[in-house]
Motif scaffolding. Structure first.
Motif, PDB file in Angstrom:
ATOM      1  N   GLU A 140       0.796  -1.223   0.000  1.00 59.45           N
ATOM      2  CA  GLU A 140       0.000   0.000   0.000  1.00 59.45           C
ATOM      3  C   GLU A 140       0.832   1.279   0.000  1.00 59.45           C
ATOM      4  O   GLU A 140       0.367   2.330  -0.450  1.00 59.45           O
ATOM      5  CB  GLU A 140      -0.931   0.009   1.206  1.00 59.45           C
ATOM      6  N   TYR A 141       2.055   1.224   0.507  1.00 64.42           N
ATOM      7  CA  TYR A 141       2.843   2.441   0.671  1.00 64.42           C
ATOM      8  C   TYR A 141       4.172   2.427  -0.086  1.00 64.42           C
ATOM      9  O   TYR A 141       4.669   3.489  -0.461  1.00 64.42           O
ATOM     10  CB  TYR A 141       3.123   2.685   2.162  1.00 64.42           C
ATOM     11  N   CYS A 142       4.759   1.268  -0.266  1.00 64.64           N
ATOM     12  CA  CYS A 142       6.126   1.198  -0.806  1.00 64.64           C
ATOM     13  C   CYS A 142       6.181   0.753  -2.268  1.00 64.64           C
ATOM     14  O   CYS A 142       7.279   0.572  -2.805  1.00 64.64           O
ATOM     15  CB  CYS A 142       6.977   0.254   0.040  1.00 64.64           C
ATOM     16  N   GLY A 143       5.042   0.547  -2.907  1.00 63.65           N
ATOM     17  CA  GLY A 143       5.047   0.138  -4.310  1.00 63.65           C
ATOM     18  C   GLY A 143       5.502  -1.278  -4.538  1.00 63.65           C
ATOM     19  O   GLY A 143       5.805  -1.652  -5.674  1.00 63.65           O
ATOM     20  N   GLY A 144       5.591  -2.078  -3.486  1.00 62.98           N
ATOM     21  CA  GLY A 144       6.037  -3.453  -3.621  1.00 62.98           C
ATOM     22  C   GLY A 144       7.549  -3.576  -3.658  1.00 62.98           C
ATOM     23  O   GLY A 144       8.296  -2.611  -3.443  1.00 62.98           O
ATOM     24  N   MET A 145       8.004  -4.772  -3.929  1.00 64.99           N
ATOM     25  CA  MET A 145       9.443  -5.032  -4.013  1.00 64.99           C
ATOM     26  C   MET A 145      10.015  -4.502  -5.325  1.00 64.99           C
ATOM     27  O   MET A 145       9.300  -4.341  -6.316  1.00 64.99           O
ATOM     28  CB  MET A 145       9.709  -6.536  -3.908  1.00 64.99           C
ATOM     29  N   GLN A 146      11.307  -4.255  -5.332  1.00 62.72           N
ATOM     30  CA  GLN A 146      11.981  -3.855  -6.567  1.00 62.72           C
ATOM     31  C   GLN A 146      11.852  -4.969  -7.605  1.00 62.72           C
ATOM     32  O   GLN A 146      11.718  -6.146  -7.262  1.00 62.72           O
ATOM     33  CB  GLN A 146      13.468  -3.577  -6.298  1.00 62.72           C
ATOM     34  N   ASP A 147      11.897  -4.590  -8.875  1.00 63.58           N
ATOM     35  CA  ASP A 147      11.808  -5.578  -9.944  1.00 63.58           C
ATOM     36  C   ASP A 147      12.939  -6.596  -9.815  1.00 63.58           C
ATOM     37  O   ASP A 147      14.098  -6.240  -9.572  1.00 63.58           O
ATOM     38  CB  ASP A 147      11.899  -4.882 -11.308  1.00 63.58           C
ATOM     39  N   GLY A 148      12.584  -7.853  -9.957  1.00 58.46           N
ATOM     40  CA  GLY A 148      13.574  -8.914  -9.866  1.00 58.46           C
ATOM     41  C   GLY A 148      13.876  -9.369  -8.459  1.00 58.46           C
ATOM     42  O   GLY A 148      14.767 -10.207  -8.257  1.00 58.46           O
ATOM     43  N   HIS A 149      13.175  -8.821  -7.464  1.00 56.57           N
ATOM     44  CA  HIS A 149      13.421  -9.175  -6.063  1.00 56.57           C
ATOM     45  C   HIS A 149      12.140  -9.700  -5.427  1.00 56.57           C
ATOM     46  O   HIS A 149      11.053  -9.160  -5.662  1.00 56.57           O
ATOM     47  CB  HIS A 149      13.920  -7.969  -5.270  1.00 56.57           C
ATOM     48  N   ALA A 150      12.261 -10.717  -4.618  1.00 58.78           N
ATOM     49  CA  ALA A 150      11.139 -11.271  -3.864  1.00 58.78           C
ATOM     50  C   ALA A 150      11.447 -11.160  -2.374  1.00 58.78           C
ATOM     51  O   ALA A 150      12.603 -11.319  -1.951  1.00 58.78           O
ATOM     52  CB  ALA A 150      10.906 -12.738  -4.246  1.00 58.78           C
ATOM     53  N   LEU A 151      10.444 -10.873  -1.580  1.00 57.65           N
ATOM     54  CA  LEU A 151      10.632 -10.689  -0.147  1.00 57.65           C
ATOM     55  C   LEU A 151      11.228 -11.950   0.485  1.00 57.65           C
ATOM     56  O   LEU A 151      10.737 -13.057   0.283  1.00 57.65           O
ATOM     57  CB  LEU A 151       9.292 -10.357   0.511  1.00 57.65           C
ATOM     58  N   TYR A 152      12.282 -11.740   1.273  1.00 57.11           N
ATOM     59  CA  TYR A 152      12.952 -12.843   1.953  1.00 57.11           C
ATOM     60  C   TYR A 152      12.951 -12.651   3.468  1.00 57.11           C
ATOM     61  O   TYR A 152      12.710 -13.577   4.239  1.00 57.11           O
ATOM     62  CB  TYR A 152      14.388 -12.971   1.445  1.00 57.11           C
ATOM     63  N   ALA A 153      13.232 -11.405   3.905  1.00 61.42           N
ATOM     64  CA  ALA A 153      13.330 -11.117   5.334  1.00 61.42           C
ATOM     65  C   ALA A 153      13.172  -9.620   5.541  1.00 61.42           C
ATOM     66  O   ALA A 153      13.257  -8.833   4.585  1.00 61.42           O
ATOM     67  CB  ALA A 153      14.668 -11.603   5.883  1.00 61.42           C
ATOM     68  N   TYR A 154      12.961  -9.243   6.785  1.00 65.58           N
ATOM     69  CA  TYR A 154      12.874  -7.802   7.076  1.00 65.58           C
ATOM     70  C   TYR A 154      13.270  -7.533   8.519  1.00 65.58           C
ATOM     71  O   TYR A 154      13.138  -8.390   9.395  1.00 65.58           O
ATOM     72  CB  TYR A 154      11.472  -7.265   6.799  1.00 65.58           C
ATOM     73  N   LEU A 155      13.778  -6.332   8.735  1.00 64.50           N
ATOM     74  CA  LEU A 155      14.119  -5.843  10.064  1.00 64.50           C
ATOM     75  C   LEU A 155      13.005  -4.890  10.476  1.00 64.50           C
ATOM     76  O   LEU A 155      12.849  -3.823   9.873  1.00 64.50           O
ATOM     77  CB  LEU A 155      15.462  -5.108  10.062  1.00 64.50           C
ATOM     78  N   PRO A 156      12.203  -5.215  11.469  1.00 58.59           N
ATOM     79  CA  PRO A 156      11.070  -4.361  11.820  1.00 58.59           C
ATOM     80  C   PRO A 156      11.424  -3.138  12.644  1.00 58.59           C
ATOM     81  O   PRO A 156      10.633  -2.201  12.741  1.00 58.59           O
ATOM     82  CB  PRO A 156      10.168  -5.303  12.626  1.00 58.59           C
ATOM     83  N   GLY A 157      12.626  -3.132  13.248  1.00 55.24           N
ATOM     84  CA  GLY A 157      12.974  -2.032  14.146  1.00 55.24           C
ATOM     85  C   GLY A 157      14.423  -1.628  14.071  1.00 55.24           C
ATOM     86  O   GLY A 157      15.078  -1.412  15.094  1.00 55.24           O
ATOM     87  N   GLY A 158      14.970  -1.518  12.856  1.00 53.71           N
ATOM     88  CA  GLY A 158      16.354  -1.096  12.715  1.00 53.71           C
ATOM     89  C   GLY A 158      17.338  -2.179  13.103  1.00 53.71           C
ATOM     90  O   GLY A 158      17.002  -3.366  13.201  1.00 53.71           O
ATOM     91  N   ALA A 159      18.576  -1.761  13.352  1.00 54.59           N
ATOM     92  CA  ALA A 159      19.660  -2.708  13.593  1.00 54.59           C
ATOM     93  C   ALA A 159      19.416  -3.589  14.809  1.00 54.59           C
ATOM     94  O   ALA A 159      19.776  -4.771  14.816  1.00 54.59           O
ATOM     95  CB  ALA A 159      20.973  -1.948  13.766  1.00 54.59           C
ATOM     96  N   SER A 160      18.808  -3.033  15.849  1.00 53.60           N
ATOM     97  CA  SER A 160      18.652  -3.784  17.099  1.00 53.60           C
ATOM     98  C   SER A 160      17.303  -4.468  17.225  1.00 53.60           C
ATOM     99  O   SER A 160      17.052  -5.150  18.216  1.00 53.60           O
ATOM    100  CB  SER A 160      18.869  -2.853  18.296  1.00 53.60           C
ATOM    101  N   GLY A 161      16.417  -4.315  16.237  1.00 54.98           N
ATOM    102  CA  GLY A 161      15.059  -4.838  16.360  1.00 54.98           C
ATOM    103  C   GLY A 161      14.863  -6.263  15.920  1.00 54.98           C
ATOM    104  O   GLY A 161      13.745  -6.775  15.972  1.00 54.98           O
ATOM    105  N   GLY A 162      15.931  -6.954  15.492  1.00 56.22           N
ATOM    106  CA  GLY A 162      15.818  -8.340  15.065  1.00 56.22           C
ATOM    107  C   GLY A 162      15.546  -8.482  13.573  1.00 56.22           C
ATOM    108  O   GLY A 162      15.419  -7.493  12.844  1.00 56.22           O
ATOM    109  N   ILE A 163      15.479  -9.731  13.100  1.00 65.77           N
ATOM    110  CA  ILE A 163      15.245 -10.057  11.694  1.00 65.77           C
ATOM    111  C   ILE A 163      14.179 -11.142  11.632  1.00 65.77           C
ATOM    112  O   ILE A 163      14.282 -12.162  12.334  1.00 65.77           O
ATOM    113  CB  ILE A 163      16.538 -10.553  11.005  1.00 65.77           C
TER     114      ILE A 163
END
Length: 577
Positions: free
Chosen positions: A434-457
């Motif tokens: 809804e906000y980020c236009g989806g993933m970049q072309d050629g990329h599929a979601l694998y992981a994300y950091l919800p709270g920066g460097a210290s927020g985990g993966i």
């Protein structure tokens, strides 16, 4: 065998010469004159809390902090030379000069180019930039890797001198160096006159005149449910009430030192609408009875500092707003630890940014030993709108049972990185679509950091968790300042964890052993081809239980998440992040 006793001879009694300066290196008259010219006249400029400001002045003027200047500064401020040196050497942005065996000081580099090697910039090719620039720019230009500079949506970023260059390439950096300067083309901000023309400071005027009641204002803040948006999430209205009850004089400290890798929301809002923040800050100061206000701004935000200085001057000059608290703008010096509230207070006082043991809490014993209202920039940014539209307006937003709004700093493998204002409790999947236009072309979601460097993966299978305070802790993560970094299947959680732990090792203040040694040991262990899982888990437990502040307590999060959610990566060579 008897011990021979040698009697102590009485010393001659006479006048002892009084020491004219602190112990240490003899002060060079020429260096002293240069330092005195920078400091100006009067005892007020020799206050202990101005030490870091004076170090900046010397560093800016001469390109480094040479020993003769440090000795002269110590004499002017009536401080021990070792005390001045320990502060100068603590912060990354001070260039402490080295002497050779003959006592000669080498000249500073003609220009320094810093390339951010934070995770977002690393995903965008920072390492290749670091490898190419030294040969391209020549030996007179120094190229350094730098921790996150707070422009993750513009990755990769190079900072030429004090000026950031977004989406940097070898060609654009070379052109900027050849031109002698590069000015970041940020969004034009709403200046003082434009802000006043659209109703700005009317709410503050109503508060100052008595048209607004303090109790009603604090009650609105409490009803809104607004929590501290620097990461801790403490209810803002409750904090106002607690500090207001403390004995005067009370002080206020505002944290604009967003050093968490992946976070840049405060900078974006400051660049756009500085007076919305300033009005909220002054209303908070009025409601809690603040005598003075200290703003602590990241040194990386050079353009923001110039702009804010000019806008504060316009505000002070307006006779329509008399008797405002005195506002001090203080400059950070490159230390992630100073994002922690008590470390920031130590830095404002002109010291090393070492976190304090608590209790007492800063609300009771804070800046200069006084009760202190400490707030993050964005928390104050919302005050005007909350009071104009009511607490229910803010509380009425939210998804999946959550309440409020969140400013997500999104970077990484998305089409539209940037600050996205979204309902609290939105999921990563919804945020992307809804906000980020989806993933970049050629990329599929694998992981994300919800709270920066210290927020985990977290892995893609867990992208439907509501993103808010208190929703991520069961998974070993937290939202913090809502810095979301998105990885694709071309990236590696193991490599990301190595990047983040390297950052924590470099940014540990060194005060407590669990963090100082633990981050270095953890990095060594995860750089091995095979991880010693049992030892890493023991190390994580010790760091969480025994570290003084949140840096050491949260540093194991990325490693723990890799072990828990990405075990398949531990059995094969990691892809570079």
């Amino acid at each position: 065998m008897k011990q021979r006793i040698i009697p102590i001879q009485p010393q001659a009694v006479g006048k002892q010469r009084k020491r004219q300066a602190p112990k240490g290196r003899r002060v060079d008259p020429a260096a002293l004159a240069e330092v005195q010219a920078l400091l100006g006249a009067g005892p007020e400029s020799r206050r202990r809390d101005l030490l870091i400001e004076h170090l900046h002045a010397i560093n800016d003027r001469f390109g480094q902090l040479a020993t003769p200047h440090l000795a002269a500064l110590a004499q002017e401020m009536r401080m021990a030379q070792t005390e001045v040196y320990e502060v100068a050497s603590f912060y990354h942005h001070f260039e402490v000069a080295r002497e050779d065996a003959n006592g000669d000081v080498s000249a500073p580099p003609a220009l320094t180019v810093r390339v951010c090697d934070g995770l977002s910039c690393q995903l965008a090719g920072a390492q290749a930039l670091l490898e190419k620039l030294p040969q391209l720019l020549g030996t007179e230009i120094r190229v350094l890797a730098a921790p996150c500079v707070g422009r993750c949506e513009q990755a990769p970023v190079a900072v030429v001198g004090q000026n950031p260059l977004p989406q940097a390439t070898p060609a654009t950096v070379k052109a900027a160096v050849d031109a002698g300067a590069v000015q970041h083309a940020g969004s034009a901000h709403i200046d003082y006159s434009a802000y006043r023309a659209h109703g700005g400071y009317q709410l503050l005027a109503a508060c100052l005149s008595g048209a607004r009641d303090v109790e009603a204002v604090i009650k609105t803040m409490e009803d809104s449910g607004l929590r501290g948006l620097g990461g801790a999430g403490f209810p803002a209205g409750r904090k106002w009430r607690i500090v207001r009850a403390e004995p005067a004089p009370r002080l206020m400290a505002v944290n604009i030192d967003e050093g968490e890798p992946g976070t840049f929301k405060d900078r974006v809002y400051l660049e756009r609408d500085p007076h919305r923040f300033l009005e909220g800050m002054l209303i908070a100061a009025w409601a809690t009875g603040m005598a003075e206000i200290y703003l602590y701004l990241r040194d990386e935000y050079h353009g923001c500092r110039s702009m804010l200085t000019a806008e504060l001057a316009k505000l002070r000059a307006d006779p329509a707003l008399p008797n405002l608290p005195e506002i001090h703008l203080r400059r950070g010096a490159g230390a992630y630890i100073c994002g922690e509230e008590s470390a920031m207070i130590e830095s404002i006082e002109g010291k090393r940014g070492l976190p304090r043991l608590r209790p007492p809490y800063v609300a009771q014993v804070g800046l200069f030993g006084r009760p202190t209202l400490e707030h993050n920039f964005e928390t104050l940014y919302w005050v005007r709108q909350l009071l104009e539209q009511g607490g229910g307006w803010f509380a009425g937003h939210g998804r999946h049972g959550r309440s409020g709004l969140r400013s997500f700093s999104v970077s990484g493998r998305v089409k539209k990185p940037g600050v996205h204002l979204a309902p609290a409790g939105i999921t990563l999947r919804e945020l992307l679509d809804e906000y980020c236009g989806g993933m970049q072309d050629g990329h599929a979601l694998y992981a994300y950091l919800p709270g920066g460097a210290s927020g985990g993966i977290l892995p893609t299978a867990m992208s439907d968790i509501p993103l808010d305070f208190d929703t991520l802790q069961p998974y070993g993560c937290f939202i913090g300042s809502a810095a979301v970094i998105v990885l694709s299947e071309q990236d590696s959680a193991v490599a990301a964890a190595r990047n983040l732990m390297r950052f924590f090792r470099d940014e540990s203040c060194g005060q407590c052993t669990p963090c100082r040694v633990g981050t270095a040991k953890a990095l060594h262990l995860i750089e091995q081809p095979e991880w010693d899982i049992a030892l890493l888990q023991q190390l994580s437990e010790v760091m969480r239980d025994a570290s003084i502040c949140g840096l050491g307590q949260a540093a194991p999060n990325p490693v723990d998440c890799v072990i828990k959610y990405f075990p398949h990566e531990l059995n094969r060579p990691a892809r570079p992040a």
